[in-house]
Motif scaffolding. Structure first.
Motif, short mmCIF file in Angstrom:
data_model
loop_
_atom_site.label_atom_id
_atom_site.label_comp_id
_atom_site.label_asym_id
_atom_site.label_seq_id
_atom_site.Cartn_x
_atom_site.Cartn_y
_atom_site.Cartn_z
N ARG A 128 -7.55 -24.21 -12.71
CA ARG A 128 -6.73 -24.92 -13.60
C ARG A 128 -7.55 -25.09 -15.47
O ARG A 128 -7.37 -24.68 -15.77
CB ARG A 128 -6.16 -26.51 -13.31
CG ARG A 128 -5.63 -27.06 -12.62
CD ARG A 128 -5.39 -28.38 -12.84
NE ARG A 128 -6.22 -29.19 -12.20
CZ ARG A 128 -6.66 -29.41 -10.93
NH1 ARG A 128 -5.53 -28.68 -10.10
NH2 ARG A 128 -7.95 -30.21 -10.21
N GLU A 129 -8.74 -24.16 -14.12
CA GLU A 129 -9.51 -24.53 -15.64
C GLU A 129 -9.26 -23.15 -16.31
O GLU A 129 -10.00 -22.98 -16.92
CB GLU A 129 -11.03 -24.79 -14.99
CG GLU A 129 -11.53 -26.12 -14.52
CD GLU A 129 -13.31 -25.95 -13.68
OE1 GLU A 129 -13.35 -25.18 -13.32
OE2 GLU A 129 -13.65 -27.19 -13.64
N GLN A 130 -9.58 -22.11 -15.13
CA GLN A 130 -9.31 -20.24 -16.01
C GLN A 130 -8.13 -20.89 -16.38
O GLN A 130 -8.25 -19.81 -17.95
CB GLN A 130 -9.28 -19.54 -14.72
CG GLN A 130 -11.00 -19.42 -14.10
CD GLN A 130 -10.70 -19.02 -12.93
OE1 GLN A 130 -9.60 -18.30 -12.32
NE2 GLN A 130 -11.98 -18.82 -11.71
N GLY A 131 -6.88 -21.33 -15.79
CA GLY A 131 -6.08 -20.69 -16.73
C GLY A 131 -5.88 -21.92 -17.85
O GLY A 131 -5.52 -21.31 -19.73
N GLY A 132 -6.21 -23.01 -18.23
CA GLY A 132 -6.83 -23.11 -19.59
C GLY A 132 -8.01 -22.92 -20.46
O GLY A 132 -7.23 -22.36 -21.95
N LEU A 133 -9.25 -22.58 -19.51
CA LEU A 133 -9.74 -21.22 -21.03
C LEU A 133 -9.37 -19.78 -21.15
O LEU A 133 -9.73 -19.82 -22.51
CB LEU A 133 -11.03 -20.77 -19.89
CG LEU A 133 -11.89 -21.66 -19.40
CD1 LEU A 133 -12.68 -21.09 -18.77
CD2 LEU A 133 -12.62 -22.40 -21.04
N MET A 135 -5.84 -20.05 -22.55
CA MET A 135 -5.14 -20.36 -23.12
C MET A 135 -5.93 -19.91 -24.34
O MET A 135 -5.28 -19.84 -25.79
CB MET A 135 -4.47 -20.96 -22.50
CG MET A 135 -3.02 -21.19 -22.14
SD MET A 135 -1.45 -22.28 -21.70
CE MET A 135 -2.52 -24.01 -20.95
N LEU A 136 -6.76 -21.08 -24.27
CA LEU A 136 -7.66 -21.15 -25.94
C LEU A 136 -8.58 -19.95 -25.94
O LEU A 136 -8.33 -19.24 -27.37
CB LEU A 136 -8.85 -22.25 -25.24
CG LEU A 136 -8.80 -23.25 -25.04
CD1 LEU A 136 -9.71 -24.27 -23.97
CD2 LEU A 136 -8.59 -23.93 -25.94
N THR A 167 2.05 -27.20 -26.79
CA THR A 167 2.34 -28.36 -26.39
C THR A 167 3.36 -28.32 -25.90
O THR A 167 3.73 -29.60 -25.12
CB THR A 167 1.37 -29.42 -28.28
OG1 THR A 167 -0.06 -28.36 -28.17
CG2 THR A 167 1.19 -30.19 -27.76
N LEU A 170 4.66 -27.93 -22.61
CA LEU A 170 3.42 -28.56 -21.57
C LEU A 170 4.77 -29.75 -22.17
O LEU A 170 4.53 -30.62 -20.25
CB LEU A 170 2.17 -28.48 -21.84
CG LEU A 170 1.57 -27.04 -22.09
CD1 LEU A 170 0.43 -27.03 -22.59
CD2 LEU A 170 1.70 -26.75 -20.70
N LEU A 185 1.97 -20.89 -15.50
CA LEU A 185 1.22 -20.58 -16.21
C LEU A 185 1.44 -19.86 -17.04
O LEU A 185 0.57 -19.14 -18.25
CB LEU A 185 -0.08 -20.86 -16.03
CG LEU A 185 -1.54 -20.29 -16.26
CD1 LEU A 185 -2.24 -21.20 -17.60
CD2 LEU A 185 -2.90 -20.37 -15.88
#
Length: 304
Positions: A128-133, A135-136, A167, A170, A185
């Motif tokens: 989750r953390e790596q996926g969010g990073l 995308m950012l 957004t 999601l 993802l």
């Protein structure tokens, strides 16, 4: 190709209201309902079995449901005779054998257990953390690239359009409770690239028209630019959508959510490349002067 004369920017206020409404609904759903993360992110048990003859996935799900295993994901894996069962049950060494007994249906079905393992929640948290990073980071790189390649206002408009697309996509998964796994993802990251490509095409035409056409207002120039690229946008989107529709209906359950995310995302991405980015440029009062490099000032002691 004949250039259309659709007054896109005449609809900009209605479109802006529509986009803001969709974004607010998506944010509200994400804040209240959240996202239904799949086994890749939450942790659980993965069991792989092999049949002598290809089974029907609905019948496999029925047997598991009858055996008391609810909320499971059943997918083909590699070949029609290999099945992967994903479930959120707490892992025990005996679980694989118990599921195998259920699938054998009293000895009427020939099936063998290939593996039974646990996917830890810690791994899911890292994903989750790596996926969010990821995308950012993708959005940041896009912003820097467009700022260098075009101009800062184009950069802001492109990134806001991408954030708008991500957004809403999601929010779509959150609102309808579809499972969000690694394939989704991957679809979101692919959507960022696809949507950016469409937006860049429109931005490039706007920039070129600013250089070529002198006696035209930004409002009319943006309208003209969108109409000039409309044929290319529609053809690209339709050919991609045709492929995704086939994957959605015939690609199997393993890529069902992937194709659904891209289907919805490309529709939103095409809409945003036509309306959102251009609307933002007009709102930020983009002009021909924004695209002209600032001349360097000569030093007083510099020879003329």
């Amino acid at each position: 190709m004949k250039v259309t004369k659709i007054p896109f920017m005449a609809m900009r206020k209605i479109v802006a209201l529509f986009s803001i409404t969709l974004v607010l609904i998506s944010i509200a759903s994400l804040a209240t309902k959240g996202i239904k993360f799949g086994l890749d992110f939450t942790g659980g048990t993965l069991i792989e079995v092999s049949y002598q003859q290809a089974p029907k996935l609905d019948e496999v799900r029925g047997l598991l449901d009858k055996g008391g295993y609810s909320d499971v994901v059943v997918q083909n894996f590699g070949s029609p005779t290999d099945i992967v069962v994903r479930m959120a049950n707490t892992y025990t060494p005996e679980l694989g054998g118990e599921v195998l007994t259920t699938l054998e249906d009293g000895g009427r079905v020939a099936v063998s257990l290939k593996r039974s393992e646990f996917v830890g929640a810690q791994v899911g948290q890292e994903l989750r953390e790596q996926g969010g990073l990821g995308m950012l980071l993708a959005l940041l790189i896009v912003m820097v690239y467009v700022a260098i390649r075009f101009q800062f206002k184009f950069s802001v408009a492109s990134v806001i359009a991408l954030v708008h697309d991500v957004t809403i996509t999601l929010g779509f998964f959150s609102l309808f409770g579809y499972e969000f796994d690694l394939t989704v993802l991957a679809a979101i990251l692919a959507l960022i690239g696809y949507s950016l490509n469409d937006t860049i095409v429109v931005c490039d035409r706007i920039r070129e028209n600013f250089r070529i056409l002198r006696d035209i207002k930004p409002y009319d120039l943006i309208n003209l630019s969108i109409n000039q690229t409309l044929g290319r946008t529609i053809i690209t989107s339709l050919t991609t959508l045709f492929s995704l529709v086939v994957l959605f209906f015939y690609g199997g359950e393993s890529i069902h959510n992937f194709s659904m995310a891209l289907l919805f995302g490309i529709i939103i991405g095409t809409y945003s490349s036509i309306f959102v980015a251009a609307n933002l440029l007009l709102t930020m009062n983009v002009t021909r002067e924004d695209l002209i490099p600032t001349p360097k000032e000569k030093l007083e002691d510099e020879m003329p």
